[in-house]
Design a protein around this motif. Structure first.
Motif, PDB file in Angstrom:
ATOM      1  N   ARG A  33       0.788  -1.278  -0.002  1.00  0.00           N
ATOM      2  CA  ARG A  33       0.094  -0.088   0.079  1.00  0.00           C
ATOM      3  C   ARG A  33       0.800   1.428   0.060  1.00  0.00           C
ATOM      4  NH1 ARG A  33      -5.576  -0.320   1.944  1.00  0.00           N
ATOM      5  NH2 ARG A  33      -6.286  -2.255   0.894  1.00  0.00           N
ATOM      6  N   ARG A  37      -3.336   6.844   1.060  1.00  0.00           N
ATOM      7  CA  ARG A  37      -3.727   7.853   1.766  1.00  0.00           C
ATOM      8  C   ARG A  37      -3.057   8.636   2.452  1.00  0.00           C
ATOM      9  NH1 ARG A  37      -9.667   5.285   3.168  1.00  0.00           N
ATOM     10  NH2 ARG A  37      -8.256   3.625   3.580  1.00  0.00           N
ATOM     11  N   TYR A  42      -1.774  11.993  -3.228  1.00  0.00           N
ATOM     12  CA  TYR A  42      -2.624  10.857  -3.640  1.00  0.00           C
ATOM     13  C   TYR A  42      -4.158  11.542  -3.170  1.00  0.00           C
ATOM     14  CZ  TYR A  42      -5.831   7.025  -3.005  1.00  0.00           C
ATOM     15  OH  TYR A  42      -6.897   6.233  -3.077  1.00  0.00           O
ATOM     16  N   ARG A  46      -7.410  12.164  -5.599  1.00  0.00           N
ATOM     17  CA  ARG A  46      -8.610  11.274  -5.270  1.00  0.00           C
ATOM     18  C   ARG A  46      -9.766  12.440  -5.356  1.00  0.00           C
ATOM     19  NH1 ARG A  46     -12.069   9.042  -1.576  1.00  0.00           N
ATOM     20  NH2 ARG A  46     -12.042   6.725  -1.337  1.00  0.00           N
ATOM     21  N   SER A  82      -4.186  -0.537  -7.981  1.00  0.00           N
ATOM     22  CA  SER A  82      -5.463  -1.249  -8.373  1.00  0.00           C
ATOM     23  C   SER A  82      -5.924  -1.738  -7.024  1.00  0.00           C
ATOM     24  CB  SER A  82      -5.162  -2.448  -9.351  1.00  0.00           C
ATOM     25  OG  SER A  82      -6.354  -3.032  -9.692  1.00  0.00           O
ATOM     26  N   ASP A  83      -6.798  -2.709  -7.093  1.00  0.00           N
ATOM     27  CA  ASP A  83      -7.418  -3.394  -6.014  1.00  0.00           C
ATOM     28  C   ASP A  83      -7.755  -4.871  -6.281  1.00  0.00           C
ATOM     29  OD1 ASP A  83      -8.565  -2.632  -3.302  1.00  0.00           O
ATOM     30  OD2 ASP A  83      -9.702  -4.060  -3.869  1.00  0.00           O
ATOM     31  N   TYR A 157     -15.148 -11.859  -0.170  1.00  0.00           N
ATOM     32  CA  TYR A 157     -15.771 -10.545  -0.346  1.00  0.00           C
ATOM     33  C   TYR A 157     -17.147 -10.948  -1.404  1.00  0.00           C
ATOM     34  CZ  TYR A 157     -12.205  -8.043   1.752  1.00  0.00           C
ATOM     35  OH  TYR A 157     -11.316  -7.437   2.632  1.00  0.00           O
ATOM     36  N   SER A 212      -5.203 -12.309   2.227  1.00  0.00           N
ATOM     37  CA  SER A 212      -5.440 -11.562   3.472  1.00  0.00           C
ATOM     38  C   SER A 212      -6.010 -12.021   4.626  1.00  0.00           C
ATOM     39  CB  SER A 212      -5.862 -10.079   3.250  1.00  0.00           C
ATOM     40  OG  SER A 212      -5.300  -9.467   2.126  1.00  0.00           O
ATOM     41  N   HIS A 328       2.185  -5.641   6.575  1.00  0.00           N
ATOM     42  CA  HIS A 328       0.777  -5.425   6.006  1.00  0.00           C
ATOM     43  C   HIS A 328       0.734  -4.210   5.528  1.00  0.00           C
ATOM     44  CE1 HIS A 328      -3.848  -5.944   6.335  1.00  0.00           C
ATOM     45  NE2 HIS A 328      -3.336  -5.930   5.332  1.00  0.00           N
TER      46      HIS A 328
HETATM   47  O1  CP3 Z   1       0.050  -1.912  -2.434  1.00  0.00           O
HETATM   48  C1  CP3 Z   1      -0.509  -1.011  -3.207  1.00  0.00           C
HETATM   49  O2  CP3 Z   1      -0.064   0.020  -2.751  1.00  0.00           O
HETATM   50  C2  CP3 Z   1      -1.203  -1.161  -4.525  1.00  0.00           C
HETATM   51  C3  CP3 Z   1      -2.479  -1.228  -4.364  1.00  0.00           C
HETATM   52  C4  CP3 Z   1      -3.532  -1.886  -3.405  1.00  0.00           C
HETATM   53  C5  CP3 Z   1      -4.713  -1.529  -2.910  1.00  0.00           C
HETATM   54  N1  CP3 Z   1      -5.520  -2.436  -2.388  1.00  0.00           N
HETATM   55  C6  CP3 Z   1      -5.327   0.044  -3.068  1.00  0.00           C
HETATM   56  C7  CP3 Z   1      -6.318   0.278  -2.238  1.00  0.00           C
HETATM   57  C8  CP3 Z   1      -3.391  -3.284  -3.213  1.00  0.00           C
HETATM   58  C9  CP3 Z   1      -2.563  -4.183  -3.534  1.00  0.00           C
HETATM   59  C10 CP3 Z   1      -4.784  -3.806  -2.605  1.00  0.00           C
HETATM   60  C11 CP3 Z   1      -4.986  -4.808  -2.009  1.00  0.00           C
HETATM   61  C12 CP3 Z   1      -6.119  -5.186  -1.350  1.00  0.00           C
HETATM   62  N2  CP3 Z   1      -7.380  -4.487  -1.368  1.00  0.00           N
HETATM   63  C13 CP3 Z   1      -6.470  -6.273  -0.290  1.00  0.00           C
HETATM   64  C14 CP3 Z   1      -5.317  -7.118   0.094  1.00  0.00           C
HETATM   65  C15 CP3 Z   1      -4.156  -6.577   1.028  1.00  0.00           C
HETATM   66  C16 CP3 Z   1      -4.963  -6.165   2.285  1.00  0.00           C
HETATM   67  O3  CP3 Z   1      -4.696  -4.983   2.601  1.00  0.00           O
HETATM   68  O4  CP3 Z   1      -5.220  -7.089   3.194  1.00  0.00           O
HETATM   69  C17 CP3 Z   1      -7.778  -6.003   0.107  1.00  0.00           C
HETATM   70  C18 CP3 Z   1      -8.391  -7.020   1.162  1.00  0.00           C
HETATM   71  C19 CP3 Z   1      -8.222  -5.080  -0.525  1.00  0.00           C
HETATM   72  C20 CP3 Z   1      -9.701  -4.938  -0.523  1.00  0.00           C
HETATM   73  C21 CP3 Z   1      -9.871  -3.381  -0.027  1.00  0.00           C
HETATM   74  N3  CP3 Z   1      -9.801  -2.276  -0.711  1.00  0.00           N
HETATM   75  C22 CP3 Z   1     -10.567  -2.887   1.151  1.00  0.00           C
HETATM   76  C23 CP3 Z   1     -11.007  -3.659   2.296  1.00  0.00           C
HETATM   77  C24 CP3 Z   1     -10.436  -1.444   0.919  1.00  0.00           C
HETATM   78  C25 CP3 Z   1     -11.074  -0.469   1.915  1.00  0.00           C
HETATM   79  C26 CP3 Z   1     -10.081  -0.326   3.132  1.00  0.00           C
HETATM   80  C27 CP3 Z   1      -9.744   1.016   3.476  1.00  0.00           C
HETATM   81  O5  CP3 Z   1      -8.685   1.703   3.705  1.00  0.00           O
HETATM   82  O6  CP3 Z   1     -10.866   1.974   3.156  1.00  0.00           O
HETATM   83  C28 CP3 Z   1      -9.862  -1.197  -0.082  1.00  0.00           C
HETATM   84  C29 CP3 Z   1      -9.741   0.101  -0.658  1.00  0.00           C
HETATM   85  C30 CP3 Z   1      -8.211   0.441  -1.279  1.00  0.00           C
HETATM   86  N4  CP3 Z   1      -7.774  -0.090  -2.048  1.00  0.00           N
HETATM   87  C31 CP3 Z   1      -7.554   1.725  -1.055  1.00  0.00           C
HETATM   88  C32 CP3 Z   1      -6.555   1.701  -1.499  1.00  0.00           C
HETATM   89  C33 CP3 Z   1      -5.360   2.753  -1.382  1.00  0.00           C
HETATM   90  C34 CP3 Z   1      -8.302   2.946  -0.011  1.00  0.00           C
HETATM   91  C35 CP3 Z   1      -9.059   3.840  -1.105  1.00  0.00           C
HETATM   92  C36 CP3 Z   1      -9.454   5.264  -0.801  1.00  0.00           C
HETATM   93  O7  CP3 Z   1     -10.261   5.253   0.007  1.00  0.00           O
HETATM   94  O8  CP3 Z   1      -8.683   6.131  -1.397  1.00  0.00           O
END
Ligand code: CP3
Length: 350
Positions: A33, A37, A42, A46, A82-83, A157, A212, A328
């Motif tokens: 990550r 944020r 970023y 956003r 990405s996600d 999910y 995860s 993490h």
């Molecule tokens: O590592 C990186 O920088 C690459 C980008 C990346 C994101 N998500 C961007 C993101 C990667 C590799 C992920 C993986 C991801 N996404 C996982 C596996 C890793 C982990 O964290 O356990 C999971 C479970 C997700 C699902 C997901 N995406 C959730 C549960 C959330 C919401 C949580 C939150 O913090 O609000 C996201 C959103 C997300 N994915 C954000 C980012 C930067 C936050 C988006 C935002 O509000 O700006």
């Protein structure tokens, strides 16, 4: 030994070289990550684009965000912005990230049946555009990392329609109707292989599988829903792209990491912060690259606590191929000055 021999080239950038089994001191580094944020640039983009998915599907924005942390800190790896939930979106579930409530997927697949969803492969194509734009823009010394969620984590999910602490809905379905759940997992495997293969063709040089929620399964369920699907993905990718290393990151699995490393066919494993790096050094195959595992909270603490944590990890893993990373994802309230300090520490030999 690494699970399949990877051809080493003297042109390999440091992170890729370590993933292929070389040892480096100081270790190459990237942070899970690393875009997101905690960075004001970023947050500004956003706010301008309106939301997370708007950023992900705009390949210029997504490429820019991927590169933002590299400009500040000079990581050895660029992780695609990405996600993991893009796969369910491309399989036809609705996906939204509501403010403060995490992702929502519709309809939830309570019975595991995904056969009525209408696939939208055009979403995956957008992500390949991002990979190609990043690869063209970054220094050849930086390794481009693609990723996907592992089938179990993605399925949690898809079935519940949202994230959960214990994945009970999905674990229940896996016991109650293993055939239906297997069909869903098989479908996710196929889309994930296609998706990762597309990322590799667009320029990804290594791949990480994020698992995860692997930590909540009992041992037999872990074998069936974590090890077997990951082994299916690595097996298929190895045939399509034999020289691209795969990092497996099963979070929260403790001692089950040994079986995961031996049986999935991944080339390297990521350690979460609960794994003792000395235990990992003693129990994982001696030449298997490992990645990790600074506690994201030690990075928030900074100062001496951070310095000690970093030294302990580096000492434990210094005799093998090691990629420094967090255990993490980086947290939103991480001070940028502490990330800078971490990179100062990591540029010095042990
Ligand atoms: O590592 C990186 O920088 C690459 C980008 C990346 C994101 N998500 C961007 C993101 C990667 C590799 C992920 C993986 C991801 N996404 C996982 C596996 C890793 C982990 O964290 O356990 C999971 C479970 C997700 C699902 C997901 N995406 C959730 C549960 C959330 C919401 C949580 C939150 O913090 O609000 C996201 C959103 C997300 N994915 C954000 C980012 C930067 C936050 C988006 C935002 O509000 O700006």
């Amino acid at each position: 030994m690494a699970n399949h021999p990877l051809p080493i080239s003297s042109n390999d950038p440091p992170l890729l070289a370590v993933l292929k089994g070389e040892r480096r001191d100081p270790p190459p580094v990237w942070l899970m990550r690393q875009a997101g944020r905690y960075l004001p640039e970023y947050r500004a983009l956003r706010a301008e684009k309106g939301g997370f998915l708007e950023l992900v599907y705009d390949s210029d924005s997504a490429a820019e965000i991927t590169i933002q942390p590299l400009r500040r800190f000079g990581m050895d790896g660029a992780i695609l912005f990405s996600d993991i939930l893009i796969v369910p979106h491309a399989m036809g579930q609705g996906l939204t990230f509501g403010p403060g409530e995490g992702p929502q997927l519709t309809p939830p697949l309570y019975d595991g049946n995904c056969s009525t969803l209408i696939a939208k492969p055009e979403y995956l194509a957008k992500i390949y555009e991002t990979v190609a734009k990043v690869r063209a823009a970054i220094d050849p010394k930086v390794t481009m990392l693609g990723f996907a969620g592992s089938p179990w984590t993605v399925a949690t999910y898809m079935v519940a329609g949202h994230g959960s602490k214990d994945q009970a809905e999905t674990r229940r379905l896996a016991y109650k109707d293993p055939q239906a759940f297997q069909a869903l997992i098989d479908r996710i495997i196929d889309v994930t292989v296609e998706y990762l293969s597309g990322q590799i063709q667009a320029g990804a040089q290594a791949i990480q599988l994020f698992d995860s929620w692997a930590g909540t399964l009992s041992p037999a369920q872990f074998e069936r829903w974590v090890i077997a699907p990951n082994a299916a993905i690595t097996g298929k990718l190895m045939v399509l792209h034999p020289d691209v290393p795969i990092i497996g990151f099963p979070k929260g699995v403790g001692a089950k990491l040994v079986a995961y490393a031996a049986e999935t066919g991944v080339d390297a494993v990521g350690l979460d912060e609960t794994i003792d790096p000395d235990w990992a050094a003693a129990n994982l195959p001696a030449d298997m690259p490992v990645q990790g595992n600074l506690d994201p909270l030690a990075l928030i603490a900074g100062g001496e606590a951070l310095g000690q944590a970093v030294t302990r990890i580096r000492r434990a893993l210094n005799n093998r191929p090691h990629i420094f990373n967090l255990g993490h994802g980086i947290l939103q309230d991480t001070p940028i000055a502490h990330v800078e300090y971490l990179f100062d520490l990591l540029r010095k030999p042990l």
